[in-house]
Design a protein around this motif. Structure first.
Motif, short mmCIF file in Angstrom:
data_model
loop_
_atom_site.label_atom_id
_atom_site.label_comp_id
_atom_site.label_asym_id
_atom_site.label_seq_id
_atom_site.Cartn_x
_atom_site.Cartn_y
_atom_site.Cartn_z
N ASP A 114 9.87 65.37 24.40
CA ASP A 114 10.09 64.60 23.14
C ASP A 114 10.62 65.66 21.85
OD1 ASP A 114 9.72 62.21 24.59
OD2 ASP A 114 7.21 62.21 23.88
N GLU A 115 9.94 66.69 21.97
CA GLU A 115 10.44 67.57 20.81
C GLU A 115 11.88 68.22 21.08
OE1 GLU A 115 8.78 71.90 19.13
OE2 GLU A 115 7.88 70.82 20.52
N ILE A 116 12.05 68.32 22.17
CA ILE A 116 13.47 68.96 22.44
C ILE A 116 14.31 67.73 22.26
CG2 ILE A 116 15.24 69.63 24.41
CD1 ILE A 116 12.96 71.41 25.49
N ALA A 117 14.08 66.45 22.67
CA ALA A 117 14.83 65.34 22.59
C ALA A 117 15.25 65.04 21.08
CB ALA A 117 14.38 64.14 23.11
N HIS A 118 13.95 65.27 20.32
CA HIS A 118 14.24 65.01 18.71
C HIS A 118 15.36 65.95 18.22
CE1 HIS A 118 13.26 63.91 14.56
NE2 HIS A 118 12.85 65.37 14.56
N ARG A 119 14.80 67.28 18.60
CA ARG A 119 16.00 68.54 18.07
C ARG A 119 17.52 68.39 18.63
NH1 ARG A 119 12.66 72.27 19.39
NH2 ARG A 119 13.50 72.92 21.39
N GLN A 120 17.51 67.86 19.83
CA GLN A 120 18.96 67.68 20.20
C GLN A 120 19.36 66.60 19.58
OE1 GLN A 120 19.32 70.70 21.31
NE2 GLN A 120 20.55 69.96 23.26
N ARG A 121 18.85 65.43 19.18
CA ARG A 121 19.50 64.26 18.50
C ARG A 121 19.71 64.86 16.89
NH1 ARG A 121 15.10 61.39 18.83
NH2 ARG A 121 15.47 60.62 21.07
N SER A 122 18.84 65.59 16.51
CA SER A 122 19.18 66.05 15.23
C SER A 122 20.55 66.90 15.20
CB SER A 122 18.19 66.72 14.67
OG SER A 122 16.89 66.18 14.53
N LYS A 123 20.84 67.84 16.13
CA LYS A 123 22.07 68.63 16.30
C LYS A 123 23.30 67.69 16.61
CE LYS A 123 19.90 72.73 18.14
NZ LYS A 123 19.85 73.72 19.27
N ARG A 124 22.89 66.52 17.56
CA ARG A 124 24.05 65.80 17.58
C ARG A 124 24.65 64.96 16.36
NH1 ARG A 124 25.89 60.67 19.02
NH2 ARG A 124 23.96 59.56 18.23
N PHE A 125 23.78 64.53 15.67
CA PHE A 125 23.86 63.73 14.10
C PHE A 125 24.62 65.00 13.21
CE2 PHE A 125 20.30 60.68 14.79
CZ PHE A 125 20.97 59.87 15.53
N TYR A 126 24.24 66.29 13.31
CA TYR A 126 24.84 67.37 12.30
C TYR A 126 26.41 67.57 12.78
CZ TYR A 126 25.64 71.88 10.51
OH TYR A 126 26.07 72.98 9.80
N PHE A 127 26.36 67.79 14.21
CA PHE A 127 27.90 67.77 14.76
C PHE A 127 28.69 66.60 14.52
CE2 PHE A 127 25.52 71.07 17.79
CZ PHE A 127 25.51 72.02 16.85
N MET A 128 28.31 65.42 14.82
CA MET A 128 29.02 64.29 14.65
C MET A 128 29.50 64.24 12.94
SD MET A 128 29.61 62.93 17.29
CE MET A 128 30.68 61.45 16.70
N ALA A 129 28.47 64.59 12.04
CA ALA A 129 28.87 64.57 10.82
C ALA A 129 30.02 65.55 10.37
CB ALA A 129 27.71 64.86 9.78
N GLY A 130 29.92 66.61 11.09
CA GLY A 130 30.90 67.83 11.17
C GLY A 130 32.14 67.43 11.28
N LEU A 131 32.25 66.77 12.44
CA LEU A 131 33.54 66.24 13.10
C LEU A 131 33.85 65.35 12.18
CD1 LEU A 131 32.71 65.78 16.80
CD2 LEU A 131 34.14 67.29 15.83
N ARG A 132 33.20 64.34 11.44
CA ARG A 132 33.85 63.52 10.65
C ARG A 132 34.61 64.05 9.42
NH1 ARG A 132 28.80 60.76 11.77
NH2 ARG A 132 29.30 59.08 13.34
N ARG A 133 33.71 65.10 9.11
CA ARG A 133 34.16 65.75 7.78
C ARG A 133 35.72 66.43 8.16
NH1 ARG A 133 28.95 67.05 7.01
NH2 ARG A 133 29.11 69.18 7.96
N ALA A 134 35.73 67.22 9.37
CA ALA A 134 36.84 68.07 9.57
C ALA A 134 38.29 66.80 9.91
CB ALA A 134 36.52 68.53 10.89
N LEU A 135 37.67 65.81 10.37
CA LEU A 135 38.97 64.83 10.53
C LEU A 135 39.40 64.17 9.30
CD1 LEU A 135 37.82 62.91 13.93
CD2 LEU A 135 39.73 64.05 13.73
N GLU A 136 38.34 64.19 8.25
CA GLU A 136 38.93 63.69 6.75
C GLU A 136 39.65 64.58 6.29
OE1 GLU A 136 34.97 62.87 5.15
OE2 GLU A 136 34.79 61.02 6.02
N ASN A 137 39.40 65.97 6.45
CA ASN A 137 40.38 66.98 5.84
C ASN A 137 41.67 66.99 6.36
OD1 ASN A 137 38.24 67.97 4.09
ND2 ASN A 137 37.41 69.53 5.59
N ILE A 138 41.49 66.97 7.77
CA ILE A 138 42.78 67.02 8.38
C ILE A 138 43.78 65.69 7.83
CG2 ILE A 138 44.05 66.78 10.78
CD1 ILE A 138 41.85 68.56 11.95
#
Length: 201
Positions: A157-181
């Motif tokens: 469960d701890e790893i799942a929570h950590r991986q979920r947080s990473k996924r949200f972080y990377f998805m936010a980064g993808l949105r920012r990069a796409l907005e810049n482009i």
């Protein structure tokens, strides 16, 4: 001597100096030449003598061949790093089915051709595209890590929570990069359209 040699030398000299955060006057002082002479070298007006070229290469930690545009590797260490990276990439690609391997090779070659274009106007575009690619790569690695841990039954469960947080972080980064482009591409298109419209008036 190649007619383009002084220009290529000057261009690389200036780029190396700027990348290392050295002011033109400071480099001139360190090398014992005037700022005017340094400016002439960087604009390709003159080539320095052999002794000065060697001093430049030593101070900027690069090879003379790189300064003259005879290699894309700044020094022996960067060539070793490149060769090692190329070997790793080659091994990774060899295990892919031929159809996918050829597809990825086309992507790598196309990306390389695009990035090597020396257009200052595209710097922001390039940086945003690279950020997008690296963020997507991180997201994929995050997903693969989760899959492997699920397969070996170590997905707590701890790893799942950590991986979920990473996924949200990377998805936010993808949105920012796409907005810049999106913003950069829109500005490019609108600017081109406006310029052509003015020409028609």
């Amino acid at each position: 001597m190649n007619n383009n040699e002084p220009l290529e030398f000057g261009k690389r000299l200036k780029t190396l100096r700027e990348n290392r955060g050295i002011k033109q006057g400071k480099l001139a002082e360190m090398l014992g030449v005037s700022r005017q002479a340094m400016s002439a070298y960087e604009t390709g007006k003159y080539l320095p003598d052999t002794t000065l070229i060697l001093k430049m290469a030593d101070y900027l930690n690069c090879s003379t061949d790189y300064l003259f545009g005879r290699t894309e590797h700044e020094n022996y260490e960067t060539k070793l790093e490149f060769d090692e990276s190329l070997t790793i990439l080659s091994k990774k690609l060899r295990v892919l089915p031929e159809e996918y391997r050829n597809h990825w090779l086309d992507i790598f070659i196309g990306t390389t051709e695009w990035l090597k274009q020396d257009l200052n106007a595209d710097v922001c575009f390039h940086n945003s595209a690279i950020t997008l690619f690296l963020t997507f790569q991180s997201l994929v690695n995050c997903c693969f890590t989760s899959i492997k841990k699920k397969q070996n039954k170590s997905y707590t469960d701890e790893i799942a929570h950590r991986q979920r947080s990473k996924r949200f972080y990377f998805m936010a980064g993808l949105r920012r990069a796409l907005e810049n482009i999106d913003s950069i591409s829109n500005n490019c298109v609108e600017q081109t359209f406006n310029e052509s419209s003015k020409g028609d008036e």
